[in-house]
Structure formats: C-alpha cells, structure tokens
Design an enzyme around this catalytic site. Structure first.
Site, PDB file in Angstrom:
ATOM      1  N   ILE A   1       1.886 -19.203 -11.407  1.00  0.00           N
ATOM      2  CA  ILE A   1       2.928 -20.217 -11.389  1.00  0.00           C
ATOM      3  C   ILE A   1       3.180 -20.492  -9.910  1.00  0.00           C
ATOM      4  CG2 ILE A   1       4.715 -18.411 -11.606  1.00  0.00           C
ATOM      5  CD1 ILE A   1       6.550 -20.503 -12.876  1.00  0.00           C
ATOM      6  N   SER A   2       3.057 -21.749  -9.504  1.00  0.00           N
ATOM      7  CA  SER A   2       3.175 -22.090  -8.087  1.00  0.00           C
ATOM      8  C   SER A   2       4.573 -21.776  -7.570  1.00  0.00           C
ATOM      9  CB  SER A   2       2.881 -23.582  -7.874  1.00  0.00           C
ATOM     10  OG  SER A   2       1.544 -23.886  -8.186  1.00  0.00           O
ATOM     11  N   GLN A   3       4.671 -21.573  -6.250  1.00  0.00           N
ATOM     12  CA  GLN A   3       5.978 -21.310  -5.659  1.00  0.00           C
ATOM     13  C   GLN A   3       6.892 -22.515  -5.891  1.00  0.00           C
ATOM     14  OE1 GLN A   3       4.177 -21.615  -1.377  1.00  0.00           O
ATOM     15  NE2 GLN A   3       6.399 -21.737  -1.143  1.00  0.00           N
TER      16      GLN A   3
END
Length: 211
Positions: free
Chosen positions: A60-62
C-alpha cells in the site's frame, strides 16, 4: 478521541505540510480509515507516511504518494476513473469518497478478494475485476481519469486511447529502481505529458508493462 482517528488527523496535517492543498483530497483522507487496508500486524503503522506490505510482494503506497497522485488527477464529482492496480483498495476508496465512479483492475486475485471485503464493509460502490490493467478496461471507456499504482517502462498505449477528451492519466514511468510521475492530458489525438519528481513503485506487470 480514538487513537486511529487522532493518527489519521496527524497524517492529514502532514500531507498539508508536504504541499497537498486540494480540500476534497484532504477531506477524503480524513474520512477513509487507512488502518482497515493493511494487515493487522502493521495496523499500528497504518498512518505513518510510508509504504507497507499487503501480500503478493505488493504494498500500500505511502499516504503522501496516494494524495499526490490523487491531486494530480483533478477528480471531479461524477468522473469515471480507472485504477490500474487495486492492491489494498485504499486508493479506489479515496477516489470513491471524492464522488468518482471507480473501476479498478488487479492482477492478484488474492489481493482483490481482500480489497473487496474492505470496500464492501465501507459501503463504497466500486467495479473491480482480476485482469491485466496495462490494456485498460475498454468496455467502460472512455475514462475521465486513469491512475496507475505501479511503475511502467513506458506509457501503455491502450490507456492513452481510453482517456476521454480532456481526461488525465497519472502514471509512474521509469526503470525498476526509480520512476518519474507522468501526468498525461488528452486533447483530441494529441497528448500533453508533464513529468514531475521521482517515486519508487512496484513494477507494473502485463502485456504493455514489465513482463
């Protein structure tokens, strides 16, 4: 105030400090509970500004990256948006919270099943399927916006062709180590491409991506 709510507010404040200014984007981040999209072992870090593993060698991207890409997309209420790479489902829910009609493609069935559970729990209406996102979703084209959550070696032509007039495509382009965010706007048969600073994503796998 519950700890997650406090952590979410702190995350949104950090996004503001880092330059995210679109009120609708910030409001969506305030409302969507990011901790529900990460494995329980990482929920204590859900609101840290970092990427977290979600399985299948994906992340999950930042929060800043998700917010930056969302702001670049310039989503309006009712826009039809294609997401390539459902992952945890967090980006799709941010877009849905902003009033977009979201269509999302994920190549890992296992991840999509988990994402669907969270999407259903939060009562968002999002169309999803397992497939090769690099070829788009022609049945529902054209799209007002397309967002690609993995790094590609070049811009997939099918995605450009599935943009509506004035539509925007946000996609990281580069090698396997670093990518530049590309913002593509369609004007008839012409495409305006703007590059902004570097990010690092998992590779976009598919017919028009990495093999």
């Amino acid at each position: 105030m519950p700890s997650y709510e406090r952590a979410r507010r702190e995350m949104v404040n950090l996004l503001r400090e880092r330059g995210i200014s679109e009120p609708r984007v910030l409001k969506a981040f305030e409302r969507v509970p990011r901790h529900l999209f990460v494995p329980k072992a990482f929920q204590s870090r859900a609101y840290d500004d970092c990427a977290l593993p979600i399985g299948c060698s994906q992340t999950i991207s930042q929060p800043y990256t998700v917010a930056f890409m969302t702001e670049c997309l310039q989503v309006k209420e009712g826009d039809k948006v294609l997401e390539v790479g459902t992952g945890s489902g967090y980006q799709a829910c941010i877009l849905a919270e902003m009033g977009a009609r979201v269509f999302s493609i994920e190549r890992h069935a296992e991840l999509l099943l988990e994402a669907r559970k969270v999407i259903e729990k939060l009562k968002y209406v999002i169309a999803t399927k397992v497939g090769d996102g690099t070829v788009g979703w022609s049945e529902f084209a054209p799209f007002d916006g397309i967002i690609v959550t993995a790094g590609a070696p070049q811009i997939p032509e099918p995605l450009m062709k599935q943009l509506s007039e004035g539509g925007r495509l946000v996609i990281p382009i580069g090698d396997l180590e670093m990518q530049q965010m590309n913002i593509v706007t369609r004007h008839g048969d012409e495409y305006d491409i703007k590059e902004v600073f570097g990010f690092k994503f998992v590779p976009l796998i598919g017919k028009k991506g990495w093999s």
